[in-house]
Design an enzyme around this catalytic site. Structure first.
Site, short mmCIF file in Angstrom:
data_model
loop_
_atom_site.label_atom_id
_atom_site.label_comp_id
_atom_site.label_asym_id
_atom_site.label_seq_id
_atom_site.Cartn_x
_atom_site.Cartn_y
_atom_site.Cartn_z
N GLU A 1 -0.82 -45.82 -10.19
CA GLU A 1 -0.33 -45.57 -8.83
C GLU A 1 -0.85 -44.26 -8.24
OE1 GLU A 1 1.46 -46.97 -11.19
OE2 GLU A 1 2.90 -48.41 -10.39
N GLU B 1 4.34 -51.45 -15.72
CA GLU B 1 5.74 -51.06 -15.51
C GLU B 1 6.70 -52.16 -15.96
OE1 GLU B 1 6.31 -47.76 -12.88
OE2 GLU B 1 5.54 -49.09 -11.32
C1 LIG Z 1 5.80 -49.12 -5.96
C2 LIG Z 1 5.71 -50.27 -6.95
C3 LIG Z 1 4.55 -50.03 -7.88
O1 LIG Z 1 4.86 -48.88 -8.62
C4 LIG Z 1 3.25 -49.79 -7.10
C5 LIG Z 1 2.06 -50.43 -7.64
O2 LIG Z 1 2.06 -51.25 -8.52
S1 LIG Z 1 0.59 -49.96 -6.88
C6 LIG Z 1 -0.59 -51.08 -7.50
C7 LIG Z 1 -1.71 -50.35 -8.04
N1 LIG Z 1 -2.63 -51.32 -8.63
C8 LIG Z 1 -3.76 -50.95 -9.16
O3 LIG Z 1 -4.09 -49.80 -9.24
C9 LIG Z 1 -4.66 -52.05 -9.66
C10 LIG Z 1 -5.83 -52.26 -8.70
N2 LIG Z 1 -6.77 -53.23 -9.24
C11 LIG Z 1 -7.68 -52.88 -10.17
O4 LIG Z 1 -7.78 -51.76 -10.63
C12 LIG Z 1 -8.56 -53.97 -10.64
O5 LIG Z 1 -8.61 -54.98 -9.66
C13 LIG Z 1 -8.08 -54.58 -12.00
C14 LIG Z 1 -8.32 -53.58 -13.14
C15 LIG Z 1 -6.61 -54.97 -11.96
C16 LIG Z 1 -8.88 -55.87 -12.28
O6 LIG Z 1 -10.26 -55.58 -12.25
P1 LIG Z 1 -11.31 -56.79 -12.28
O7 LIG Z 1 -12.67 -56.20 -12.26
O8 LIG Z 1 -10.94 -57.72 -13.38
O9 LIG Z 1 -11.02 -57.62 -10.94
P2 LIG Z 1 -11.35 -57.20 -9.41
O10 LIG Z 1 -12.67 -57.77 -9.04
O11 LIG Z 1 -11.11 -55.76 -9.19
O12 LIG Z 1 -10.19 -58.00 -8.67
C17 LIG Z 1 -10.26 -59.42 -8.49
C18 LIG Z 1 -9.62 -59.74 -7.17
O13 LIG Z 1 -8.25 -59.36 -7.23
C19 LIG Z 1 -7.96 -58.44 -6.18
N3 LIG Z 1 -6.95 -57.49 -6.65
C20 LIG Z 1 -6.89 -56.83 -7.82
N4 LIG Z 1 -5.84 -56.02 -7.87
C21 LIG Z 1 -5.20 -56.15 -6.69
C22 LIG Z 1 -4.03 -55.54 -6.14
N5 LIG Z 1 -3.28 -54.68 -6.84
N6 LIG Z 1 -3.68 -55.91 -4.90
C23 LIG Z 1 -4.38 -56.81 -4.19
N7 LIG Z 1 -5.52 -57.44 -4.67
C24 LIG Z 1 -5.90 -57.08 -5.91
C25 LIG Z 1 -9.28 -57.75 -5.90
O14 LIG Z 1 -9.29 -57.14 -4.66
C26 LIG Z 1 -10.24 -58.92 -6.03
O15 LIG Z 1 -10.19 -59.72 -4.89
P3 LIG Z 1 -11.46 -59.82 -3.89
O16 LIG Z 1 -11.03 -60.84 -2.89
O17 LIG Z 1 -12.59 -60.25 -4.75
O18 LIG Z 1 -11.62 -58.46 -3.34
C27 LIG Z 1 5.64 -51.62 -6.24
C28 LIG Z 1 5.67 -52.74 -7.30
C29 LIG Z 1 6.19 -53.99 -6.55
C30 LIG Z 1 6.26 -53.53 -5.12
C31 LIG Z 1 7.11 -54.37 -4.16
C32 LIG Z 1 6.60 -55.81 -4.13
C33 LIG Z 1 7.38 -56.61 -3.15
C34 LIG Z 1 7.36 -55.99 -1.81
C35 LIG Z 1 6.98 -56.71 -0.75
C36 LIG Z 1 7.07 -56.21 0.56
O19 LIG Z 1 6.65 -56.86 1.51
C37 LIG Z 1 7.73 -54.88 0.78
C38 LIG Z 1 7.41 -53.97 -0.36
C39 LIG Z 1 7.75 -54.57 -1.71
C40 LIG Z 1 9.25 -54.45 -1.90
C41 LIG Z 1 6.95 -53.78 -2.76
C42 LIG Z 1 7.31 -52.32 -2.76
C43 LIG Z 1 6.50 -51.52 -3.82
C44 LIG Z 1 6.68 -52.08 -5.21
C45 LIG Z 1 8.08 -51.87 -5.71
#
Ligand SMILES: C[C@H]([C@H](O)CC(=O)SCCNC(=O)CCNC(=O)[C@H](O)C(C)(C)COP(=O)(O)OP(=O)(O)OC[C@H]1O[C@@H](n2cnc3c(N)ncnc32)[C@H](O)[C@@H]1OP(=O)(O)O)[C@H]1CC[C@H]2[C@@H]3CCC4=CC(=O)CC[C@]4(C)[C@H]3CC[C@]12C
Length: 262
Positions: free
Chosen positions: A136, A116
């Site tokens: 998402e 995004e």
């Molecule tokens: C609403 C917006 C926005 O539209 C919403 C989103 O962005 S939802 C996010 C969706 N994300 C995903 O689908 C990605 C998930 N991850 C993966 O698919 C994979 O991890 C990967 C492909 C990225 C990488 O794969 P790998 O195999 O290379 O690595 P992997 O082993 O999986 O991961 C390694 C370690 O990393 C951890 N990991 C990976 N991704 C994430 C993640 N997304 N979150 C947490 N941890 C992650 C993984 O678990 C591994 O760790 P281990 O310890 O080994 O398990 C929103 C956009 C911004 C938001 C605002 C931000 C600020 C705010 C703060 C607040 O407090 C209030 C809310 C808000 C204002 C918030 C509001 C929503 C948004 C606006």
């Protein structure tokens, strides 16, 4: 002491902003977004800065919102009680564009919020094994970073609909084929290539660069006739500048131009 969630450094005339939570693939946090807003303000206000590069630490660009933190504190309350306005998320460049060129340097995943914010950048460089997607809906979420509006305006409609509705991930080569990124480079080279492009921009007339970007931004969606009026207005201002005299003079004298931004 804990590392800041984003790092900002000036390299020559380029401000480099690095999302910095490599242990979580640089998943977004409130702190990270605040530092990014400060950096965008600096890009717009500091005359030393002529371009900006956005990248991620540890071989990842950004994995979107922090899903683990979201599983503990769902953001819906902050949306509905007015403490966070999701129609303008400056950190993600939703509802805000910079007045100077922003280049993305993507290594590894740029997923959800990662793809995004990419849509708010002007030039995009990806490493061969980078991955993109607006995933998402896989988690029952809405792409609040603006993709449902912005993606169909940036790439062909059917491809945008496919990515938005399936949430599937695509490779850097596919991203280049659909025009989501412009350059694909060997792994580990994205930042270097982005900086090379930034340096080319930095050598150009800064007033011309800002006027070209302003024209692109201000005329988006306008009828051509209306758009050309603005295009002419901004262009005339550039031609009236000292820089527009210096460029042709430098060419004639067979030397590099010395632009002063006035
Ligand atoms: C609403 C917006 C926005 O539209 C919403 C989103 O962005 S939802 C996010 C969706 N994300 C995903 O689908 C990605 C998930 N991850 C993966 O698919 C994979 O991890 C990967 C492909 C990225 C990488 O794969 P790998 O195999 O290379 O690595 P992997 O082993 O999986 O991961 C390694 C370690 O990393 C951890 N990991 C990976 N991704 C994430 C993640 N997304 N979150 C947490 N941890 C992650 C993984 O678990 C591994 O760790 P281990 O310890 O080994 O398990 C929103 C956009 C911004 C938001 C605002 C931000 C600020 C705010 C703060 C607040 O407090 C209030 C809310 C808000 C204002 C918030 C509001 C929503 C948004 C606006």
């Amino acid at each position: 002491m804990a590392e800041p969630h984003a790092l900002v450094s000036l390299e020559g005339h380029t401000l480099v902003v690095t999302m910095n939570r490599p242990e979580a693939r640089n998943a977004l946090t409130g702190e990270m977004l605040s530092i990014m807003v400060e950096a965008w303000d600096r890009v717009d206000s500091d005359d030393q800065v002529r371009s900006c590069v956005l990248t991620g630490a540890g071989g990842a660009f950004c994995a979107g919102a922090d899903l683990k933190s979201m599983s503990r504190n769902a953001p819906d309350k902050s949306f509905s009680n007015g403490s966070f306005d999701p129609s303008r998320i400056e950190g993600l460049l939703k509802g805000r564009r910079l007045t100077k060129p922003l280049i993305a340097a993507v290594e590894g995943p740029a997923i959800a919020g990662g793809t995004e914010i990419l849509q708010g950048t002007d030039i995009r460089v990806a490493a061969e094994s980078a991955k993109f997607g607006v995933s998402e809906p896989r988690w029952g979420l809405f792409p609040m970073g603006g993709s449902a509006v912005r993606l169909p305006r940036q790439i062909p409609y059917t491809v945008a609909a496919d990515l938005l509705l399936t949430g599937r991930h695509i490779t850097a080569a596919e991203a280049r084929d659909i025009g989501l990124v412009g350059h694909v480079v060997p792994d580990g080279q994205a930042l270097a290539r982005a900086l090379e492009l930034a340096h080319l921009i930095n050598d150009n007339g800064p007033l011309a660069i800002r006027a070209i970007l302003k024209t692109i931004r201000d005329t988006e969606g306008m009828h051509e006739e209306e758009a050309f009026k603005l295009d002419a207005k901004y262009g005339i201002e550039v031609f009236a500048s000292a820089d527009a005299k210096e460029g042709p003079k430098a060419f004639t004298e067979k030397r590099k131009p010395h632009f002063q931004g006035r």
